[in-house]
Design an enzyme around this catalytic site. Structure first.
Site, PDB file in Angstrom:
ATOM      1  N   GLU A  70       0.869  -1.201   0.000  1.00  0.00           N
ATOM      2  CA  GLU A  70       0.000   0.000   0.000  1.00  0.00           C
ATOM      3  C   GLU A  70       0.897   1.239   0.000  1.00  0.00           C
ATOM      4  OE1 GLU A  70      -3.805  -1.656   2.355  1.00  0.00           O
ATOM      5  OE2 GLU A  70      -2.323  -0.813   3.707  1.00  0.00           O
ATOM      6  N   CYS A  80     -10.436   1.116   7.536  1.00  0.00           N
ATOM      7  CA  CYS A  80      -9.838   2.378   7.962  1.00  0.00           C
ATOM      8  C   CYS A  80     -10.415   3.574   7.222  1.00  0.00           C
ATOM      9  CB  CYS A  80      -8.324   2.339   7.776  1.00  0.00           C
ATOM     10  SG  CYS A  80      -7.806   1.749   6.154  1.00  0.00           S
TER      11      CYS A  80
END
Lengths: 633, 633
Positions: free
Chosen positions: A309, A405
């Site tokens: 990521e 998230c």
């Protein structure tokens, strides 16, 4: 070192307009929806179990922990969004609900202040034994941000006392007892600065600084951690992923996990500002350049690769396999805001706005109930979300994620956007974003009225007492032929323009009216030719909005649409019924059509067609669909 | 059903010219090099251990098996290459070495005929218990091909007897004892047809047919296999990877592991030809179309994705993340050759030639000692071989691989290319490929003399006795203004042209001279617009050769080179000193150059430049380097 700071949310109103509607969506839909999600009351969505984890940790329910090690943070971010919402819109029922939840959090806190349901429930695991992976300090940071927000919104210190107890315990461990270590996922560093600012307790600043200063020093702490408890995998000695490969002051290239990076850079900017720490600020400037000159998508997305990521190498910005996590763009807004407060330059505000209007809100459906984690610039059904290398790039927003998230992060940013819009410091009031509403500052209340981002007229009206101060308002870098008038009289802009802001110092009186007007024709944007995928392509922007084409409007095979350089891009009429209300764009274009042969000596034939563009943030709200931002030119 | 069959290699000579040089390289360098590799005598190369595995299995050495389950097949393919080389170039020393190795193989064979060093050494593992993964039948197939080749080359049946004993054992197991099963990696099916053809033993054909007929039938055999021995992973119920998802006769789309696919399609074509099996042939035609109309790279590469080394969906043909395994292109040549023998259509021969001149020989360095597994069409140092999603796409050829299927496969194809060049059947002699040398057929010897692929003049000279037969020679689909003359007299081509071949039936006499001449200007090729990456791009071919640009000749940032449609592509002079002797191409081009800004409202400026192109197969022989086949037009 800070030139100005944001206006407390209690002094800012966001009313109507683009962001008013978004805040209303958060208030009326997103917050109740996410509460139901955390209570596992939305059928078909990924299980959350957040509330139940806290009940189990508090000894009020039986069962196992469920979710990731950072599951608690979803609740913290949600509470933060609730707090910001309550600041502007008191809601006794919601506040009562928040009070109950905070009380539950308090009961889940251990006597020494420790607060993390994962470890409280898993009593066999050693706390703080795997800082690299276990997210205890990350969750603590989010809870601190929530505690500060709830205190500022309601004046109630219930959650603030909980997180201070937690912070005191951490101070004791990492400072008093000189225990080594720093978090694998940065977040607590910026949270501790917030906690310091609201409490005035210098020890919180000291702890934040400790985490930043120790990070990446040799020998690397993560190499020394020894634990049997592994979440994903053992350390491999390469801590670029965690931005712990070298001391932070030596970092000049944005690398590794993008969210961790920008959360850390935000804290670095905070600490630089608090302490006048030049070497930390130099690092921030270098990292800012690394992102914005070589690693930023046109939409404000960052973190090009799914591999960690993370940031990829310079200019590696693929449109179709992009990661572009919503949280990363949110973190970029955090970082940019702090850089702007140190140095009020339009370049920072422009990036805040770019991310907000594009890669942040693209993360949420117009309904407020579906969310993107990755924000691609090119989607092809059957490829995106399906083929190897593209599986992370979902072509439609799911209702929730196991790793959730982004959705509450989006909610807390939208609900706090008023504090980004305005600032004050050194006798100057700053208008950074053109958001309908008002701000109370300098014994006056300034009202902002605009249809932005649909047109470029911004009207400031001053009310209240006569007050002398400098009023600084942003002129976007792309603004065309900007003009300002004060009470109907043209004011020379260029004489007052400095680094993207126009400064007007005077005694402001009630009913003073300042109008900023600039042209906002659709414009073409070209990428640096080192971005391999965008060569010979153009993207279209209007104002802060990136536009895109969807299959719904343009048929399939969007890759074959060519936008000739001579084609005029026509700005449509605001359509309140389209995608929640947008201004579409149209242009004549060419569509390439080949014969059946896989390869041929004959070039594809060209057909005239019309290209219809919609704002990028609004894509993916009309079913499974091709989408593309960059077009052959 | 076969209209013709290949000419035995003992009757074909390849002398000089393009392929003569390649065969010489194989003979003088590749074969000795690969023998040293298998003996682990090349420092710095991946360990092979093949000879040692056989010695251990034979009880003549101590130690553990090393390598993959299919390690034996490297030796089999090498022996096959040795055999083809010996056919044309008797070499007592090499033959003696081969005899010794064959004797070792014989000693490693178990008394019942079983032959696979992996299982012979790992006595605890149950044989044939994991056909899906363990490659026993695959290795058996390769050894059979070697046995047939060595017999045909030398007349010695030493290896043939070994593999017949093995085949008899398999027949007993899978036919007589009615044991279920078929190989996870197809190969033995086509090998058994070869064994049948050389021995006349119908049982080998029967066994091949059984494997083909049983494959993919429900309930799926691979679901039923139960073993504790797992090589890579348990079955997941999806057998597209192995082309065992449905019975082969129902397959119309090329899916799964590309090498397995084309090896199987080759056997299907063989069996269709032997039995006149129309339903099998229909499947072959459908699969051929699936590959060549929707899943083929311009270079002849197939298998677009690293995910399972497999075919991707239709038109998903990325240039930079392509798998394009060398073995898959070799298998495509096998399949195309069999389709051509059933139906002498230029479309099959064109694909043979396309793959041979491009994606097959690109797999080997000009030195003969370095090899590609993947054959990309776009390489960027720092990205290719480095970044996530690109790690399989090496930008330079390594000296060997742990999974070394491709290098000996290349050697056996190059050394047997003469049998692809010529065919005979039904009173017709076929010239499929323009390869310097001669063929003995129909009591005559036909000599072929050409500079092909550097020019388009092919001269056939007939010698020996007067003989009446039809001579069919291929006219490539792309040939420009092809003309033929017989003994200096122009012959009407169009009257004699059928499906890509020109047929001339007459009594051929000594010194008859037939000249085929066609124009071979560089030509532009355009891709189907559904291939997303190639939109608005062109590739350049000349004759059968795809051309590419390398950084060495063109500087960096090849993505910024635009080849305007009006730019003439100039054919250079044959340069014997460049890359082993090539004809380069040149064209005026435009190079795009942007400023430093990541995004800008100003289009990149255009600079005139010269584009130098080299044949694709020769890329990567001058150090680490950018490379690209498709250019903006």
């Amino acid at each position: 070192m800070r030139v100005f700071s944001g206006i407390p949310l209690r002094d800012v109103k966001v009313t109507g307009g683009f962001w008013g509607a978004y805040q209303e969506l958060v208030r009326n839909t997103v917050i109740p929806y996410q509460e139901k999600i955390m209570a596992d009351e939305i059928p078909g969505a990924e299980k959350s179990h957040v509330f139940e984890n806290f009940r189990i940790a508090a000894g009020e329910s039986e069962g196992d922990f469920y979710g990731w090690v950072f599951q608690d943070s979803d609740l913290a971010k949600w509470l933060e969004a609730v707090s910001y919402t309550l600041s502007a819109h008191p809601d006794p029922a919601l506040e009562k609900r928040a009070d109950e939840i905070i009380a539950l959090i308090g009961r889940a806190q251990e006597p020494d202040g420790y607060l993390d349901t994962y470890f409280t429930i898993h009593q066999n695991l050693e706390k703080f034994s795997n800082l690299r992976e276990a997210h205890e300090l990350y969750c603590a940071g989010h809870m601190m941000e929530a505690g500060v927000a709830y205190y500022e919104a309601t004046g109630k210190d219930s959650l603030l006392r909980i997180v201070q107890k937690l912070a005191d315990m951490l101070y004791d461990r990492f400072i008093s007892q000189k225990t080594k270590g720093y978090p694998g996922h940065q977040e607590i560093e910026l949270a501790l600065v917030k906690l310091y600012r609201v409490t005035g307790e210098g020890k919180y600043l000291e702890l934040s600084k400790r985490f930043i200063d120790e990070r990446g020093k040799a020998p690397n702490y993560f190499d020394k951690e020894s634990t049997d408890f592994i979440v994903w995998g053992k350390p491999n000695g390469d801590y670029r992923y965690n931005q712990a490969h070298v001391p932070v002051r030596e970092q000049r290239e944005a690398v590794g996990h993008a969210v961790r990076a920008v959360y850390m850079y935000s804290a670095m900017a905070d600490l630089a500002a608090e302490a006048g720490d030049e070497s930390l600020y130099e690092a921030c400037l270098g990292l800012w350049d690394s992102i914005t000159k070589r690693k930023l998508y046109i939409t404000g997305a960052i973190g090009a690769t799914v591999d960690g990521e993370a940031f990829s190498i310079d200019y590696d910005l693929p449109n179709d396999t992009v990661y572009g996590e919503t949280c990363a763009s949110i973190g970029l807004v955090f970082f940019a805001r702090r850089m702007l407060e140190i140095c009020p330059s339009g370049k920072f505000a422009d990036v805040i706005e770019l991310a907000l209007y594009n890669s942040v809100i693209s993360g949420m459906s117009l309904s407020g109930t579906n969310f993107f984690y990755c924000n691609p610039l090119e989607v092809t059904p059957g490829v995106s979300g399906s083929l190897y290398g593209y599986r992370h790039v979902l072509p439609e927003r799911p209702p929730w994620y196991s790793c959730a998230c982004c959705p509450p992060n989006t909610a807390r940013l939208i609900s706090s956007i008023g504090s980004y819009a305005w600032g004050a410091g050194g006798g100057t009031v700053y208008s950074n974003l053109f958001i309908n509403g008002s701000v109370k500052v300098q014994n006056t209340e300034i009202f902002l009225d605009t249809n932005y981002p649909w047109d470029g007229e911004i009207r400031y009206t001053f009310t209240g007492e006569r007050s002398e101060f400098c009023f600084a308002f942003r002129i976007p870098e792309w603004a065309e032929a900007a003009e300002i008038s004060l009470n109907g009289e043209i004011v020379d802009l260029s004489a007052n323009l400095r680094d993207g802001y126009c400064y007007i110092k005077r005694v402001w009186s009630a009913n003073d009216c300042l109008v900023l007007a600039f042209g906002m024709p659709a414009r073409r944007v070209y990428a640096h030719t080192s971005i391999r995928e965008n060569v010979r392509k153009t993207a279209v922007m209007r104002g802060p909005l990136v536009y895109c084409a969807e299959g719904t409007d343009n048929g399939g095979e969007l890759q074959n649409i060519i936008l000739p350089r001579v084609a005029e891009i026509i700005t449509g009429i605001y359509d309140k019924d389209l995608l929640g209300g947008i201004v579409p764009l149209q242009a004549s274009c060419i569509r390439l059509l080949s014969g059946d042969a896989l390869y041929s000596g004959v070039p594809p034939r060209e057909e005239e067609a019309t290209l219809t563009l919609i704002p990028y943030y609004a894509w993916g709200n009309r079913g499974l669909n091709q989408m593309r931002v960059w077009f052959g030119e």
